[in-house]
Design an enzyme around this catalytic site. Structure first.
Site, PDB file in Angstrom:
ATOM      1  N   THR A  72       0.925  -1.115  -0.069  1.00 64.07           N
ATOM      2  CA  THR A  72       0.018  -0.043   0.520  1.00 64.07           C
ATOM      3  C   THR A  72       0.486   1.329   0.130  1.00 64.07           C
ATOM      4  O   THR A  72       2.010   1.489  -0.070  1.00 64.07           O
ATOM      5  CB  THR A  72      -0.767  -0.144   1.231  1.00 64.07           C
ATOM      6  OG1 THR A  72      -2.253   0.846   1.166  1.00 64.07           O
ATOM      7  CG2 THR A  72      -0.625   0.088   2.448  1.00 64.07           C
ATOM      8  N   LYS A 116       3.622   1.683  -3.771  1.00 65.76           N
ATOM      9  CA  LYS A 116       3.785   0.462  -4.615  1.00 65.76           C
ATOM     10  C   LYS A 116       3.962   0.766  -6.427  1.00 65.76           C
ATOM     11  O   LYS A 116       4.548  -0.607  -6.946  1.00 65.76           O
ATOM     12  CB  LYS A 116       2.531   0.811  -5.021  1.00 65.76           C
ATOM     13  CG  LYS A 116       1.272   0.464  -3.989  1.00 65.76           C
ATOM     14  CD  LYS A 116      -0.467   1.069  -4.088  1.00 65.76           C
ATOM     15  CE  LYS A 116      -1.236   0.219  -3.504  1.00 65.76           C
ATOM     16  NZ  LYS A 116      -2.735   0.268  -3.749  1.00 65.76           N
ATOM     17  N   ASN A 122       0.183  -3.911  -6.511  1.00 61.18           N
ATOM     18  CA  ASN A 122      -0.416  -4.150  -5.057  1.00 61.18           C
ATOM     19  C   ASN A 122      -0.075  -5.453  -4.727  1.00 61.18           C
ATOM     20  O   ASN A 122       0.202  -5.175  -3.429  1.00 61.18           O
ATOM     21  CB  ASN A 122      -1.269  -3.958  -4.706  1.00 61.18           C
ATOM     22  CG  ASN A 122      -2.244  -4.174  -5.544  1.00 61.18           C
ATOM     23  OD1 ASN A 122      -2.321  -4.926  -6.779  1.00 61.18           O
ATOM     24  ND2 ASN A 122      -3.979  -3.889  -4.779  1.00 61.18           N
ATOM     25  N   ALA A 176      -2.012  10.707  -9.708  1.00 59.71           N
ATOM     26  CA  ALA A 176      -0.967   9.214 -10.327  1.00 59.71           C
ATOM     27  C   ALA A 176       0.191   9.133  -9.886  1.00 59.71           C
ATOM     28  O   ALA A 176       1.036   8.535 -10.376  1.00 59.71           O
ATOM     29  CB  ALA A 176      -0.469  10.418 -11.372  1.00 59.71           C
ATOM     30  N   GLY A 205       0.593   5.115  -7.171  1.00 53.89           N
ATOM     31  CA  GLY A 205       1.002   3.589  -7.169  1.00 53.89           C
ATOM     32  C   GLY A 205      -0.884   2.954  -7.492  1.00 53.89           C
ATOM     33  O   GLY A 205      -1.169   2.140  -8.996  1.00 53.89           O
ATOM     34  N   ALA A 206      -1.941   3.829  -6.872  1.00 55.22           N
ATOM     35  CA  ALA A 206      -3.272   3.384  -6.666  1.00 55.22           C
ATOM     36  C   ALA A 206      -3.641   3.764  -7.898  1.00 55.22           C
ATOM     37  O   ALA A 206      -4.544   3.033  -8.472  1.00 55.22           O
ATOM     38  CB  ALA A 206      -4.407   3.373  -6.027  1.00 55.22           C
TER      39      ALA A 206
END
Length: 271
Positions: A76, A80, A101, A142, A144-145
């Site tokens: 998390t 990531k 992830n 913008a 990792g998630a």
């Protein structure tokens, strides 16, 4: 006697481990969601949180990869993007979005990285009745998630996706990668001002703390817009509270994790 409580996973010398890596880590919901699943499947395994500072990420991951009874890692914020280079192989989604992830130990001892944030987010949206196909979406964050969610929204058929991040290098890199696969449908914003959209998504950490500012102003959003947050704890972020007060439909962060459950089970062979 039935107590209504989830089954307890006993910890033994044979127990397999899964780690959740983050900074902070107090907000992670994966242990609470996945440990009951493991217990119901009668798996001798447990998911535990591991607090990792960014400067220690490689040291911790390299150490965990050598723990013989550790089968996987969930990743998390803010790791990531950085964690993908610590895997031996990357799945197709990781190549597109540039982040991971989850990591899995393979039969040969190598580690495979994949990213289910985007597919989980879209599955959660659809499950809540918010169909993205044919709509207009905007995303702030913008990282990792956020990168995974951007790709998944485009794959789900949004007609137009606008993205903003304070890191202009990160933003332009993501837009360039997405434009190769979905030409003409991705647009970079110069500020967090989301207008004329059906779905507005916060994919930043803003909202983890009570005194955080809003990730984007709510005033320009049209009536009926879905306002989504990927933060899971607190469940009701300031963004969602104020959006609901304005009459917008809101979408909670926990839906993204719930939408990933089937993917996690398949990825780790939890049947």
């Amino acid at each position: 006697m039935t107590t209504g409580q989830p089954p307890v996973v006993p910890i033994r010398g044979t127990t397999r481990l899964y780690a959740v890596l983050g900074d902070p880590v107090a907000q992670v919901q994966a242990p609470a969601l996945l440990n009951p699943v493991l217990a119901e499947l009668h798996r001798d395994a447990v998911v535990v949180p591991v607090h990792v500072r960014p400067q220690h990420l490689e040291t911790v991951v390299r150490g965990l990869q050598r723990v013989a009874n550790l089968d996987g890692m969930f990743v998390t914020v803010p790791h990531k993007a950085a964690v993908r280079r610590l895997a031996d192989r990357c799945g197709a989604t990781v190549g597109i979005v540039g982040s991971a992830n989850v990591l899995r130990r393979e039969a040969d001892g190598g580690w495979l990285a994949e990213n289910f944030d985007g597919s989980g987010f879209v599955a959660g949206l659809v499950g809540a009745g918010h169909e993205p196909q044919g709509g207009r979406a905007a995303l702030v964050g913008a990282g990792g998630a956020g990168s995974a969610i951007a790709a998944a929204l485009l794959a789900a058929g949004v007609d137009r996706l606008c993205v903003y991040d304070t890191d202009t290098v990160k933003l332009s890199g993501l837009v360039a990668r997405l434009d190769v696969r979905w030409p003409g449908r991705v647009h970079a914003l110069t500020g967090p001002h989301l207008r004329d959209v059906d779905i507005a998504v916060n994919a930043t950490p803003l909202g983890l703390r009570a005194d955080d500012p809003l990730p984007f102003p709510l005033e320009p959003l049209p009536p009926g817009c879905v306002v989504a947050d990927i933060i899971m704890k607190p469940r009701e972020t300031r963004l969602l509270r104020e959006a609901a007060a304005r009459g917008h439909r809101i979408h909670h962060g926990i839906h993204m994790l719930e939408g990933q459950l089937n993917s996690y089970r398949a990825f780790f062979g939890l049947r």
